[in-house]
Scaffold this motif. Structure first.
Motif, PDB file in Angstrom:
ATOM      1  N   PRO A  44       0.932  -1.125   0.026  1.00 11.38           N
ATOM      2  CA  PRO A  44       0.112  -0.197   0.095  1.00 11.38           C
ATOM      3  C   PRO A  44       0.922   1.120  -0.001  1.00 11.38           C
ATOM      4  CG  PRO A  44      -0.696  -1.414   2.019  1.00 11.38           C
ATOM      5  CD  PRO A  44       0.723  -2.024   0.988  1.00 11.38           C
ATOM      6  N   ALA A  46       0.684   3.916   1.746  1.00  9.54           N
ATOM      7  CA  ALA A  46       1.154   4.492   2.846  1.00  9.54           C
ATOM      8  C   ALA A  46       2.438   3.843   3.480  1.00  9.54           C
ATOM      9  CB  ALA A  46       0.062   4.438   4.124  1.00  9.54           C
ATOM     10  N   VAL A  47       2.578   2.241   3.367  1.00  7.72           N
ATOM     11  CA  VAL A  47       3.858   1.712   3.662  1.00  7.72           C
ATOM     12  C   VAL A  47       5.051   2.155   2.989  1.00  7.72           C
ATOM     13  CG1 VAL A  47       4.829  -0.697   3.961  1.00  7.72           C
ATOM     14  CG2 VAL A  47       2.269  -0.453   4.564  1.00  7.72           C
ATOM     15  N   ASN A  50       6.127   5.391   4.319  1.00  4.85           N
ATOM     16  CA  ASN A  50       6.940   4.996   5.602  1.00  4.85           C
ATOM     17  C   ASN A  50       8.351   4.660   5.312  1.00  4.85           C
ATOM     18  OD1 ASN A  50       4.925   5.818   7.331  1.00  4.85           O
ATOM     19  ND2 ASN A  50       4.143   3.647   7.525  1.00  4.85           N
ATOM     20  N   LEU A  51       8.329   3.618   4.199  1.00  7.72           N
ATOM     21  CA  LEU A  51       9.871   2.939   3.766  1.00  7.72           C
ATOM     22  C   LEU A  51      10.692   4.221   3.227  1.00  7.72           C
ATOM     23  CD1 LEU A  51       8.714  -0.310   2.872  1.00  7.72           C
ATOM     24  CD2 LEU A  51      10.569  -0.101   4.285  1.00  7.72           C
ATOM     25  N   ARG A  53      10.483   7.576   3.606  1.00 10.08           N
ATOM     26  CA  ARG A  53      11.002   8.192   4.649  1.00 10.08           C
ATOM     27  C   ARG A  53      12.227   7.718   5.337  1.00 10.08           C
ATOM     28  NH1 ARG A  53       5.674  10.252   5.114  1.00 10.08           N
ATOM     29  NH2 ARG A  53       5.144   8.489   6.678  1.00 10.08           N
ATOM     30  N   ARG A  54      12.200   6.473   5.509  1.00 13.02           N
ATOM     31  CA  ARG A  54      13.157   5.877   6.404  1.00 13.02           C
ATOM     32  C   ARG A  54      14.590   5.982   5.727  1.00 13.02           C
ATOM     33  NH1 ARG A  54      13.714   1.852  10.596  1.00 13.02           N
ATOM     34  NH2 ARG A  54      15.612   1.046  10.304  1.00 13.02           N
ATOM     35  N   ARG A  85      18.362  -5.061   6.339  1.00 14.06           N
ATOM     36  CA  ARG A  85      18.491  -3.779   7.327  1.00 14.06           C
ATOM     37  C   ARG A  85      19.675  -3.929   8.009  1.00 14.06           C
ATOM     38  NH1 ARG A  85      12.996  -1.329   9.436  1.00 14.06           N
ATOM     39  NH2 ARG A  85      12.039  -1.166   7.216  1.00 14.06           N
TER      40      ARG A  85
ATOM     41  N   PRO B 177       5.234   3.315  12.275  1.00 12.99           N
ATOM     42  CA  PRO B 177       5.564   3.894  11.064  1.00 12.99           C
ATOM     43  C   PRO B 177       7.012   3.920  11.025  1.00 12.99           C
ATOM     44  CG  PRO B 177       4.285   5.514  12.184  1.00 12.99           C
ATOM     45  CD  PRO B 177       4.184   4.127  12.973  1.00 12.99           C
ATOM     46  N   THR B 179       9.370   2.030  12.063  1.00 10.85           N
ATOM     47  CA  THR B 179       9.791   0.800  11.593  1.00 10.85           C
ATOM     48  C   THR B 179       9.775   0.576  10.232  1.00 10.85           C
ATOM     49  OG1 THR B 179       9.004  -0.159  13.668  1.00 10.85           O
ATOM     50  CG2 THR B 179       9.795  -1.625  12.267  1.00 10.85           C
ATOM     51  N   ALA B 180       8.585   1.016   9.389  1.00  5.01           N
ATOM     52  CA  ALA B 180       8.299   0.938   8.267  1.00  5.01           C
ATOM     53  C   ALA B 180       8.622  -0.578   7.809  1.00  5.01           C
ATOM     54  CB  ALA B 180       9.365   1.638   7.202  1.00  5.01           C
ATOM     55  N   ALA B 181       7.785  -1.319   8.254  1.00  7.64           N
ATOM     56  CA  ALA B 181       7.900  -2.976   8.118  1.00  7.64           C
ATOM     57  C   ALA B 181       6.837  -3.181   7.000  1.00  7.64           C
ATOM     58  CB  ALA B 181       7.314  -3.643   9.232  1.00  7.64           C
ATOM     59  N   SER B 184       3.490  -4.298   7.710  1.00  7.88           N
ATOM     60  CA  SER B 184       2.817  -3.651   8.590  1.00  7.88           C
ATOM     61  C   SER B 184       1.273  -3.382   8.250  1.00  7.88           C
ATOM     62  CB  SER B 184       3.484  -2.275   8.871  1.00  7.88           C
ATOM     63  OG  SER B 184       3.353  -1.735   7.657  1.00  7.88           O
ATOM     64  N   TYR B 185       0.954  -3.560   7.170  1.00  8.44           N
ATOM     65  CA  TYR B 185      -0.318  -3.212   6.684  1.00  8.44           C
ATOM     66  C   TYR B 185      -1.543  -4.501   6.779  1.00  8.44           C
ATOM     67  CZ  TYR B 185       0.034  -6.397   2.631  1.00  8.44           C
ATOM     68  OH  TYR B 185       0.613  -7.496   1.833  1.00  8.44           O
ATOM     69  N   ALA B 198      -0.103   2.640  11.834  1.00  7.33           N
ATOM     70  CA  ALA B 198       0.817   1.976  10.767  1.00  7.33           C
ATOM     71  C   ALA B 198       0.852   3.093   9.503  1.00  7.33           C
ATOM     72  CB  ALA B 198       0.425   0.576  10.263  1.00  7.33           C
ATOM     73  N   PHE B 199      -0.164   3.835   9.188  1.00  9.14           N
ATOM     74  CA  PHE B 199      -0.182   4.558   8.135  1.00  9.14           C
ATOM     75  C   PHE B 199       0.062   6.185   8.474  1.00  9.14           C
ATOM     76  CE2 PHE B 199      -2.858   1.581   5.499  1.00  9.14           C
ATOM     77  CZ  PHE B 199      -1.784   0.531   5.665  1.00  9.14           C
ATOM     78  N   ALA B 200       0.285   6.389   9.760  1.00  8.76           N
ATOM     79  CA  ALA B 200       0.403   7.809   9.973  1.00  8.76           C
ATOM     80  C   ALA B 200       1.767   8.290   9.577  1.00  8.76           C
ATOM     81  CB  ALA B 200       0.846   7.704  11.485  1.00  8.76           C
ATOM     82  N   ASP B 201       1.706   9.617   8.896  1.00 12.34           N
ATOM     83  CA  ASP B 201       2.760  10.330   8.422  1.00 12.34           C
ATOM     84  C   ASP B 201       3.549  11.188   9.529  1.00 12.34           C
ATOM     85  OD1 ASP B 201       4.425  12.175   7.198  1.00 12.34           O
ATOM     86  OD2 ASP B 201       2.853  13.292   5.961  1.00 12.34           O
ATOM     87  N   THR B 202       4.722  10.456   9.547  1.00 16.65           N
ATOM     88  CA  THR B 202       5.279  10.719  10.990  1.00 16.65           C
ATOM     89  C   THR B 202       6.004  12.078  10.875  1.00 16.65           C
ATOM     90  OG1 THR B 202       7.254   9.749   9.729  1.00 16.65           O
ATOM     91  CG2 THR B 202       6.273   8.701  11.880  1.00 16.65           C
TER      92      THR B 202
END
Lengths: 324, 616
Positions: A44, A46-47, A50-51, A53-54, A85, B177, B179-181, B184-185, B198-202
């Motif tokens: 998705p 959103a995931v 997140n990745l 951004r990381r 990682r 979020p 961790t960005a696994a 996670s979804y 999980a889907f939060a914009d940090t």
């Protein structure tokens, strides 16, 4: 000479930066990003966000590239691997490069050991039986791909004769001087088949080059002079003809060396060798940008250095070549 | 003369070096020391009961190896096998691929597990669980004798009990979020507050706001050995989901201390039957038996020794050379070109086992792209695929022709149900295509079939391409793309112009419920809905099945959904249900699991027979 070397090394820096930039831009141009999928499935948005951004992929491209260069120059850090990682690109190269180098150096050694004598024999017996035999074998060696030769070798020497193991590499870290393995029986047993599989093709091309070049040199006037002044044939060939005829061989050795010491995916996967070759392919299929950049950089550095070494060798082989 | 003496000198030095260095080599060879471990064990099998919690006081128990001269000479019972690729991670939160799952299964316990034979959900860390009246609150009662263990060199160090807090920490770290696994979804559809967290914009949140989201997740430790999950809606498949790696307890102290590197040997802290001793990256993994695991006395195999070999044919050669004990997951089964030989070989054929694998291979139609937007065209293409012939002549692994998407072994599947799905029927295929307005394939625009680059997929695609030509008289154009590009092309929100008409894809089970198939892949809002199957009736059925608690009703809902998918709409053409093809040496007793989450601790080796067979 020293000034020449320093100048060459200095000028290689912009070349390497330009190369990194080209690779960086090309990577961005390939469709599909590093985090679009996990295994066989899409992730998705959103995931993915997140990745990204990381790993700082949400920043503008020029900033990403600047950060990358900065961490290389200031910390010698080639960045994280997107797929693993727990390992950085430095770890990946540190683990796999010495093993590829071991195999590559052995294979180049074998290739020279077979290729040069075979080329000499062929040239000195020009258009006689040994020449035909050597040329036939050389064509065979060039044409059989490692993908075929490898399995044939382990089928014969491991499965049928039971002399050698099928696969795997017989040396583990730590290595002497960072890359020299202990020459234990285990190491040798495991190294023989992949070395032969990788070295054979190269020895064939070296033999062909040596033969062609020696044939040309042997017709030169200075060889006739050497013979005329009564030198023994051996001295003529080894001291006068061979040394000069090696220039084309040395020329191809530079890139050949860079290519094999950084790993060959086919041999490494056929023989289960934990070398660096697979990262060139995996890095791209995984879109693991830092891995692609890292292994390309190592390849480029080795290529620059070995080409420099080739140029220095020219001066030794041919007294007419001088650098200032 | 001069040259020669120089050569001799060099040779002499080399020889001396070789002798000296090889001397060093043999001196450095590690000695095998058998560990005898003394653990005071209170074996009280508490099965279906909550336990009075006695807080353990002493935390660090160091178990030292006592060298036993008699045992020192004996080699530990070792299982030799290979991995087909390096596991990208051993971190339960980040795991997404089958190789990592396989290793994680050996090292980390989950609340629940699957029975290898019946595939029913059975207790593991949880001894029992209760469901609230409305089906939304699950309370798991955990056993109190599972321990965190670290292997430092040869020393097995105990780091305290595995508690409900570790379970909660595990799921929160997976969802975090930062961790960005990748997975996670997965819990976001079921766990309260999981999606928000999980889907939060940090970048847009303060630390407090993020903490509030974390606290909002419906996972709480009620006491040290009781954990409670609050669900968005009833989900009968939830206990199956808690067997997933992402729900497993994780060791917070270790992760906080070592960060991403915590899974390296020497640092990693685990709680399962095996401990990670060596991980030569790209080269090999070595696991040893965990003497402090609560069922350690039932574990016979003491060492798992597995190099990484990327080539299937090399794996096969190693098997035939007696270097490995089995050929199959997580390494390679016999490669396709060897299958005929294996079946004909008097020895190999007895070592061959073909078992189901919980995956389906399918051809998807892009339902929104003309002429595939016509269900008659889709039906004609599906009817024209002779799946059995494909299996018999090309795949040769006793795969099963697929009539449905969800494969046998999954709750709610209708595999083999004669009323579900379209199977090979050339007459009907031609008739249906004619009904669609393309008699004998005339008037049909050029159809493209796309696959990702792979020799195996190419062979299948060419075979089916030939079937379409023969049955329907339709020339299908074959295209290949590299995997990442391929997924980009097929992504639901990519433009239809770039997409092929037909594509190949596969799906494998994460957990054993049709929800993981029909809802996760084919619900209209799924990111894996490559077929662009947007059917409100289907969506309603799978949503209803999610909240329904009566298994019989759920199974029927999934059956109805499959009928819409395959018969009414024919959004895809399922091709076959996978099998796993394994070779196992006769001295190894191996119980395999269709999910590839093998329980190696249950396997046994006839050690004397193995020694005799391999000459070690």
């Amino acid at each position: 000479m020293a000034a020449y070397v320093v100048r060459r090394l200095f000028w290689s820096i912009p070349v390497l930066v330009a190369l990194l930039l080209a690779v960086f831009l090309l990577m961005q141009a390939i469709p599909g990003g590093p985090f679009d999928f996990a295994g066989e499935r899409s992730l998705p948005e959103a995931v993915i966000a997140n990745l990204e951004r990381r790993y700082g992929l949400d920043k503008p491209l020029h900033e990403q590239f600047a950060n990358y260069l900065k961490s290389i120059v200031l910390e010698g850090d080639l960045g994280p691997s997107f797929r693993q990682r727990n390992r950085s690109v430095n770890d990946i190269i540190g683990d796999s490069f010495p093993i590829s180098a071991q195999l590559g150096i052995l294979a180049i050694g074998l290739a020279l050991l077979i290729g040069i004598p075979a080329g000499i024999v062929a040239a000195l017996n020009h258009n006689r039986l040994p020449d035909y035999v050597a040329s036939f074998l050389a064509i065979l060696g060039v044409s059989i791909p490692a993908l075929v030769l490898g399995p044939v070798l382990y089928w014969l020497f491991a499965l049928k004769l039971g002399w050698l193991p099928v696969a795997l590499w017989g040396a583990e870290k730590p290595f002497f001087l960072g890359f020299l393995p202990m020459p234990t029986a285990k190491f040798i047993r495991h190294a023989i088949l992949p070395t032969v599989a990788l070295g054979t093709g190269m020895s064939a091309s070296i033999a062909r080059l040596t033969r062609a070049s020696l044939l040309q040199v042997i017709r030169e006037d200075y060889i006739r002079t050497a013979r005329a002044k009564g030198l023994r044939e051996r001295a003529v060939v080894v001291r006068h003809a061979l040394k000069n005829s090696l220039i084309p061989v040395v020329t191809v050795l530079g890139p050949m060396f860079a290519a094999v010491v950084t790993g060959t995916i086919v041999i490494e996967s056929v023989f289960g060798i934990p070398g660096m070759g697979k990262y060139f392919v995996q890095g791209i299929s995984n879109r693991d940008y830092p891995v692609i950049m890292g292994v390309t950089l190592i390849y480029a550095v080795i290529l620059v250095l070995s080409n420099l070494l080739v140029d220095i060798t020219y001066a030794w082989l041919d007294p007419r070549i001088r650098y200032s | 003369m001069r040259t020669r003496s120089r050569w001799f000198g060099a040779l002499a030095i080399l020889t001396i070096l070789a002798v000296v260095l090889s001397g060093c080599g043999s001196a450095a060879t590690p000695q095998v020391v058998k560990e005898t471990v003394e653990v005071v064990k209170e074996v009280e099998k508490v099965v279906e009961q909550t336990v009075e919690v006695v807080k353990e006081v002493e935390v660090e128990v160091v178990v030292t190896a006592t060298p036993d001269p008699a045992a020192a000479a004996a080699e530990p019972v070792t299982l030799d096998f290979i991995f087909g690729s390096e596991p990208p991670t051993l971190d339960p939160a980040l795991t997404e691929d089958t190789t990592s799952v396989w290793v994680v299964e050996q090292m980390f316990l989950a609340l629940t597990d699957y029975d290898d034979d019946t595939l029913e959900v059975i207790p593991e860390l949880a001894t029992s669980w209760d469901v609230s009246e409305d089906g939304t609150v699950y309370t798991f009662h955990m056993r109190d004798d599972a321990k965190w263990v670290q292997l430092v060199g040869d020393e097995v160090v105990e780091l305290g009990p595995v508690t409900a807090n570790d379970v909660v920490y595990g799921i929160l770290r997976t969802l975090d979020p930062t961790t960005a696994a990748p997975y996670s979804y997965v819990p976001t559809t079921v766990l309260v507050g999981a999606e928000e967290f999980a889907f939060a914009d940090t970048t847009a949140l303060s630390a407090e706001e993020l903490q509030a989201l974390r606290d909002g997740v419906g996972a709480k430790a009620l006491d040290d050995y009781t954990v409670e999950f609050t669900l968005k809606q009833p989900a009968a498949y939830f206990p199956a989901m808690t067997s997933l790696w992402i729900f497993r307890p994780q060791p917070q102290a270790t992760i906080d201390e070592f960060g991403d590197r915590w899974i390296e040997p020497g640092l990693i802290v685990t709680n399962g039957p095996y401990l990670l001793q060596e991980w030569g990256h790209g080269s090999h993994l070595k696991l040893i038996k965990n003497p402090l695991w609560y069922d350690a006395d039932q574990v016979q195999i003491e060492v798992l020794n597995a190099p990484i070999v990327a080539e299937a044919s090399t794996g096969m050669a190693m098997y035939e050379n007696g270097e490995i004990d089995f050929a199959g997951d997580p390494g390679w089964g016999p490669p396709l070109p060897d299958m005929d030989r294996v079946k004909a070989d008097p020895v190999l054929s007895t070592e061959l086992a073909i078992l189901p694998r919980l995956c389906t291979y399918y051809f998807g139609f892009v339902n929104t792209k003309a002429p595939m937007d016509d269900e008659l065209v889709r039906k004609a293409f599906s009817y024209a695929i002779d799946r059995q012939t494909l299996i018999d002549t090309l795949l040769k692994g006793e795969q099963v022709p697929a009539n449905s998407f969800t494969c046998p072994g999954i709750f709610g599947n209708v595999g083999g149900d004669p009323e579900v799905g379209l199977l090979f029927d050339p007459e009907k295929a031609r008739q249906t295509l004619a009904d669609a307005g393309y008699p004998n394939g005339e008037g049909l625009p050029p159809i493209t079939l796309m696959i990702n680059q792979s020799e195996a997929h190419l062979q299948i695609a060419q075979a089916i391409q030939a079937m379409w030509k023969e049955v329907l008289n339709v020339e299908v154009i074959l295209e290949q793309q590299e995997w990442a590009v391929y997924l980009e092309t097929l992504k639901p929100d990519s433009p239809d112009e770039d997409k092929p008409h037909i594509f190949r894809m596969g799906w494998c089970a994460d957990y054993l419920d049709a929800n993981n198939w029909l809802a996760d892949v084919l619900h209209s809002n799924s990111t894996s809905n490559y077929v662009r199957f947007l059917n409100p009736e289907f969506d309603a059925l799978v949503e209803q099945a999610q909240v329904e608690s009566d298994p019989a009703v759920r199974a029927d809902l999934y059956r109805q959904a499959e009928i819409i998918l395959n018969n009414d709409v024919t959004a895809m053409a399922p091709i076959y249900f996978y099998t796993r093809i394994d070779l196992t040496k006769p001295y190894l007793n191996r119980i395999v699991n269709p999910l590839s989450m093998d329980h190696v601790w249950k396997w046994t080796i006839d050690w004397e027979a193995k020694k005799a067979a391999t000459g070690r």
